[in-house]
Design an enzyme around this catalytic site. Structure first.
Site: not given
Ligand code: PA5
Length: 418
Positions: A274, A295, A409
């Site tokens: 990310e 494996h 989303k």
């Molecule tokens: O690292 C990040 O920002 C994301 O992976 C969020 O943690 C994830 O999308 C969850 O977001 P939220 O805590 O707003 O539900």
């Protein structure tokens, strides 16, 4: 400092001068990380002071959960549950509540099975959602409130629900309206950098693990990153993976010979995926647990395209011993193992893999910890977060946003009529 790094089998792919330059650059990015003002409000994870909030309240609630709950439900997705799960699933825990995870799936089968597993038990929940806009945790919180509402009165429910979110979010208002304990998700900390905030700390404490030791690990790694310029682990790792990336090594696989590091590996994949995968750039992060995956993916690692980096997380002391006793009467032809401990056998497999893969053209990196412990997890999380921030900067991407995740989303919300 307990964690050590071995870069010898990766640096051998690089030119000395180039490496020297890259380390100096990485060190200057790292220094700036601590010196610059946090104008964009994304660096709250750098120090204990900014990330560790409400520790006394967290410890008290964790104690209560341990005393009262049969089941503790952690509701969160991505950065909002991965770090805690990585430690909780890896370490032996004293007797206490069963820990289950929700808010991380849309599968009705999984949701139903989890609810069925909670039937007749004393349930506490922690809902973790930074802005309380994500569908999975938000919708599961509604299901859980309804489930609890038909079993507990309002006061009892209030005791059993803790929410972790940002100040000013709808979640904070819901907490105030209903008397739930509200823990802060610090605004300047993104989910995947939240391991040392209340997001990680309450679940880890409620699991019966030592929060102070975990934070001591963080503090030790933080000191290394702040004080040791070009020699700190995060800078050394960040510089090498950036150089390798420029040479065309664009896949990195985190591997461990300890299956209990499986959820830690998922956290690592999320952190780097990310943070770096944007603007058509980034090292693709993936993970394998050996020896099982040797494996399956082992063939490719040894002999496939040479664009792979392999990063080992090694544990010196496995914390257990199983000796292979001799039994000649079976004639199973495994007598060469007689008297050996699986600790030794696993170590031999790891050393052989390291040798074979690095000889086969895979730059190999090793992080080694003495043993799986709260402290060593604290160190690893912190080192990888700093390395990721440094590495993202060197790659020219913003390691703190995740605009790409919003794309699916938008379509999903349109389909659901939001
Ligand atoms: O690292 C990040 O920002 C994301 O992976 C969020 O943690 C994830 O999308 C969850 O977001 P939220 O805590 O707003 O539900």
């Amino acid at each position: 400092m307990g964690t050590i790094i071995d870069l010898s089998r990766a640096e051998s792919y690089l030119d000395r001068e180039e490496l020297k330059e890259a380390r100096a650059k990485a060190a200057s990015v790292c220094r700036a990380l601590y010196e610059k003002e946090d104008k964009d409000k994304v660096l709250g994870w750098r120090t204990k002071e900014a990330s560790v909030l409400q520790l006394a309240e967290i410890k008290a609630k964790a104690e209560e959960i341990r005393r009262e709950a049969d089941v503790f439900v952690i509701v969160g997705v991505g950065g909002s549950n991965q770090a805690a799960r990585g430690v909780i699933e890896a370490l032996p825990r004293p007797e206490g509540p069963e820990i289950v995870y929700l808010g991380n799936t849309l599968s009705p089968y999984t949701i139903r099975k989890t609810l069925e597993g909670m039937e007749g038990k004393s349930v506490y929940i922690n809902v973790i959602a930074k802005n309380f806009e994500t569908l999975e945790p938000g919708s599961h919180f509604r299901i859980l409130r309804q489930w609890m509402g038909s079993r507990y009165d309002r006061e009892e429910m209030a005791r059993r629900i803790t929410v972790t979110g940002t100040k000013g979010s709808r979640l904070e208002e819901i907490a105030a309206e209903n008397g739930y304990l509200f823990l802060q998700f610090p605004v300047p900390v993104g989910g995947r950098y939240s391991a040392f905030t209340p997001v990680g700390l309450l679940p880890i404490g409620a699991a019966g693990l030592d929060v102070d030791e975990y934070l001591a690990g963080m503090a030790a790694a933080c000191q290394d990153c702040r004080e040791n310029g070009e020699d700190n682990l995060a800078v050394r790792y960040g510089a090498v993976r950036q150089l390798l990336y420029r040479r065309g090594y664009d896949i990195e696989m985190l591997v461990s010979f300890e299956p209990r590091y499986g959820f830690f590996a998922k956290w690592w994949v999320q952190l780097f995926g990310e943070s770096e995968g944007k603007e058509k750039k980034g090292i693709f992060p993936t993970a394998s647990i050996y020896s099982e995956d040797l494996h399956s993916i082992g063939q490719y690692m040894q002999d496939g395209r040479r664009n792979l980096i392999e990063t080992f997380v090694s544990v010196k002391d496995p914390g257990a011993s199983v000796v292979v006793e001799s039994c000649p009467e079976y004639g199973d032809r495994f007598d060469y193992l007689d008297g050996m401990d699986f600790a030794e056998i696993n170590r031999a497999a790891e050393a052989a893999t390291w040798e074979a893969h690095s000889r086969g053209g895979v730059p190999c990196i090793r992080f080694e910890v003495d043993r799986a412990s709260e402290r060593s997890f604290g160190e690893l999380y912190y080192y990888f977060m700093v390395a990721c921030a440094v590495s993202g900067e060197l790659m020219g991407v913003n390691p703190f946003d995740q605009e790409g995740v919003e794309e699916y989303k938008r379509s999903m919300f349109a389909a659901l009529g939001k």
